[in-house]
Design an enzyme around this catalytic site. Structure first.
Site, PDB file in Angstrom:
ATOM      1  N   HIS A  37      -6.576 -33.190  24.413  1.00  0.00           N
ATOM      2  CA  HIS A  37      -5.542 -33.378  23.393  1.00  0.00           C
ATOM      3  C   HIS A  37      -4.195 -33.031  24.016  1.00  0.00           C
ATOM      4  O   HIS A  37      -4.070 -32.013  24.710  1.00  0.00           O
ATOM      5  CB  HIS A  37      -5.837 -32.470  22.192  1.00  0.00           C
ATOM      6  CG  HIS A  37      -4.870 -32.684  21.069  1.00  0.00           C
ATOM      7  ND1 HIS A  37      -5.004 -33.744  20.191  1.00  0.00           N
ATOM      8  CD2 HIS A  37      -3.757 -32.017  20.707  1.00  0.00           C
ATOM      9  CE1 HIS A  37      -3.994 -33.701  19.331  1.00  0.00           C
ATOM     10  NE2 HIS A  37      -3.230 -32.669  19.624  1.00  0.00           N
TER      11      HIS A  37
ATOM     12  N   ASP B 243     -16.428 -30.949  17.716  1.00  0.00           N
ATOM     13  CA  ASP B 243     -17.337 -30.669  16.599  1.00  0.00           C
ATOM     14  C   ASP B 243     -17.066 -31.694  15.503  1.00  0.00           C
ATOM     15  O   ASP B 243     -16.411 -32.712  15.746  1.00  0.00           O
ATOM     16  CB  ASP B 243     -17.197 -29.211  16.127  1.00  0.00           C
ATOM     17  CG  ASP B 243     -15.793 -28.921  15.604  1.00  0.00           C
ATOM     18  OD1 ASP B 243     -15.016 -29.878  15.373  1.00  0.00           O
ATOM     19  OD2 ASP B 243     -15.470 -27.726  15.417  1.00  0.00           O
TER      20      ASP B 243
ATOM     21  N   ASP C  32     -10.071 -32.124  16.173  1.00  0.00           N
ATOM     22  CA  ASP C  32      -9.366 -31.212  17.096  1.00  0.00           C
ATOM     23  C   ASP C  32      -9.643 -29.742  16.776  1.00  0.00           C
ATOM     24  O   ASP C  32      -8.803 -28.867  17.040  1.00  0.00           O
ATOM     25  CB  ASP C  32      -7.836 -31.453  17.056  1.00  0.00           C
ATOM     26  CG  ASP C  32      -7.460 -32.861  17.495  1.00  0.00           C
ATOM     27  OD1 ASP C  32      -8.182 -33.434  18.325  1.00  0.00           O
ATOM     28  OD2 ASP C  32      -6.444 -33.390  16.998  1.00  0.00           O
TER      29      ASP C  32
ATOM     30  N   GLU D 119      -2.725 -33.301  32.345  1.00  0.00           N
ATOM     31  CA  GLU D 119      -3.985 -33.771  31.753  1.00  0.00           C
ATOM     32  C   GLU D 119      -4.949 -34.260  32.824  1.00  0.00           C
ATOM     33  O   GLU D 119      -6.168 -34.070  32.709  1.00  0.00           O
ATOM     34  CB  GLU D 119      -3.707 -34.916  30.774  1.00  0.00           C
ATOM     35  CG  GLU D 119      -3.112 -34.473  29.458  1.00  0.00           C
ATOM     36  CD  GLU D 119      -3.083 -35.626  28.465  1.00  0.00           C
ATOM     37  OE1 GLU D 119      -4.069 -35.791  27.744  1.00  0.00           O
ATOM     38  OE2 GLU D 119      -2.077 -36.353  28.425  1.00  0.00           O
TER      39      GLU D 119
HETATM   40  C1  GAR Z   1      -3.588 -38.808  26.474  1.00  0.00           C
HETATM   41  O1  GAR Z   1      -2.334 -38.203  26.469  1.00  0.00           O
HETATM   42  C2  GAR Z   1      -4.524 -38.044  25.581  1.00  0.00           C
HETATM   43  O2  GAR Z   1      -4.312 -36.671  25.571  1.00  0.00           O
HETATM   44  C3  GAR Z   1      -4.199 -38.641  24.241  1.00  0.00           C
HETATM   45  O3  GAR Z   1      -4.082 -40.013  24.495  1.00  0.00           O
HETATM   46  C4  GAR Z   1      -3.523 -40.171  25.804  1.00  0.00           C
HETATM   47  C5  GAR Z   1      -4.341 -41.195  26.545  1.00  0.00           C
HETATM   48  O4  GAR Z   1      -3.745 -41.518  27.764  1.00  0.00           O
HETATM   49  N1  GAR Z   1      -5.225 -38.358  23.297  1.00  0.00           N
HETATM   50  C6  GAR Z   1      -4.968 -38.105  22.024  1.00  0.00           C
HETATM   51  O5  GAR Z   1      -3.853 -38.159  21.568  1.00  0.00           O
HETATM   52  C7  GAR Z   1      -6.196 -37.777  21.189  1.00  0.00           C
HETATM   53  N2  GAR Z   1      -5.817 -37.083  19.996  1.00  0.00           N
HETATM   54  P1  GAR Z   1      -4.548 -42.363  28.861  1.00  0.00           P
HETATM   55  O6  GAR Z   1      -5.156 -43.557  28.145  1.00  0.00           O
HETATM   56  O7  GAR Z   1      -3.511 -42.776  29.862  1.00  0.00           O
HETATM   57  O8  GAR Z   1      -5.606 -41.486  29.441  1.00  0.00           O
END
Ligand code: GAR
Length: 345
Positions: free
Chosen positions: A254, A291, A295, A324
């Site tokens: 997240h 879960d 989140d 990330e």
């Molecule tokens: C990422 O920043 C991830 O954390 C977010 O979507 C993006 C996907 O990037 N996820 C959420 O917001 C889930 N709540 P990516 O497709 O380049 O990996």
């Protein structure tokens, strides 16, 4: 030795080394006396019923195909001789391996493991290419968007195959998307990883649609024999039996420091906009277990970044994205370590 046309005995050719096929090119030792006498009696060098590689013995369960590498005779007669004879075999432990016997030259009659087809077995399993330490876990990775986090996992899994003693190894057995055409699917296909769709049905209420996606993910994960799931930018909230069956085996990333800025509607740029409006001086990303809430699962770890003056949602997102990519790999490794500790696969 000329090509006696025996390839027709095995109509299916082994795959050319391509996406998903890992080249090995290391010697193997066929077990003496274990050759297939039926094929030998037809003049084909027999396939060993067993061979060892890196100290482990593999038993051949099936012959999936054969091909020959021919070279022209030096005499200029136009005749060609067999230089290498390739066999693609399926082993009792599920590996799909291409081995070959050299039929001429200084290495005449030696045997080599040419490649392992990881696209057909999904990910390396016990003893196939693992070297010492626990075998890599099989991951199903769930995506919705660009897939930069998926790419980080793909790259790390490739590194793992090249190195032997990585703690918490994983392979990607399947990539599942909840929408067509997202770039993450292209990334998976380019890496030779099988892909599948879990699309929400049209014309139903959102909870039913989510349940349908979750059920489809569960069926696909079972079929791929996935040990665990990683949500890498997956935007459908999962529910139902999937959550129980894979309890403590699903991680999500997240793009904020949970428990702040999480929950329904908090995804992608919405999260960064909310952080900027809050005036918080830092943000980051959270890797957590999934879960039945949104989140809300146990937080495994977080990586922080500063919020800088003049930040926009895009500039903040970019800074967090870089964190990330390390965090999601660490999340996958943590799953592998937990499963290894539990001995639960
Ligand atoms: C990422 O920043 C991830 O954390 C977010 O979507 C993006 C996907 O990037 N996820 C959420 O917001 C889930 N709540 P990516 O497709 O380049 O990996």
């Amino acid at each position: 030795m000329t090509d006696g046309g025996t390839a027709a005995e095995f109509p299916r050719r082994p795959a050319e080394a391509g996406a998903g096929e890992r080249l090995v090119s290391e010697p193997i030792v066929p077990e003496a006396g274990s050759f297939d006498s039926a094929t030998m009696s037809r003049g084909i060098p027999g396939v060993p019923a067993r061979f060892s590689w890196r100290g482990k013995t593999y038993t051949v369960a099936a012959l999936a195909g054969t091909r020959k590498n021919l070279r022209p005779c030096r005499s200029g007669s136009g005749e060609r001789y067999v230089h290498k004879h390739f066999y693609t075999v399926e082993t009792e432990t599920g590996e799909v391996m291409t081995i070959y016997r050299t039929r001429s030259g200084s290495k005449k009659d030696s045997w080599t493991l040419y490649s392992i087809d990881e696209s057909r077995q999904g990910a390396t399993r016990e003893g196939s290419a693992s070297g010492p330490g626990p075998a890599p876990i099989r991951l199903a990775v769930l995506v919705s968007g660009n897939g930069t986090n998926l790419q980080a996992l793909i790259d790390a899994a490739a590194d793992d195959r090249a190195r032997e003693n990585v703690d918490g190894r994983f392979g990607i057995a399947l990539v599942i998307a909840d929408r067509e055409g997202c770039f993450a699917l292209e990334r998976a296909q380019k890496a030779g990883i099988p892909t599948a769709l879990a699309l929400p049905p049209k014309g139903v209420a959102r909870p039913e649609a989510r349940m349908a996606v979750s059920d489809r993910v569960l069926a696909l994960a079972r079929e791929a024999r996935a040990d665990a799931l990683v949500l890498a930018g997956f935007l459908t909230i999962l529910s139902g039996p999937l959550i129980d069956e894979y309890a403590n085996r699903i991680v999500n990333i997240h793009p904020a420091l949970l428990p702040k800025f999480g929950g329904k509607g908090m995804w992608g740029h919405h999260v960064h906009e909310a952080v900027l409006s809050s005036g918080d001086g830092e943000s980051g990303c959270t890797v957590h277990l999934v879960d039945s809430g949104c989140d809300t699962g146990t937080i495994l770890f977080q990586r922080k970044v500063p919020v800088l003056p003049g930040d926009t949602p895009d500039s903040l997102a970019e800074r967090i994205h870089r964190e990330e990519h390390a965090a999601i790999v660490e999340g996958a490794r943590e799953l592998a370590r937990r499963l290894a500790r539990e001995g639960d696969r």
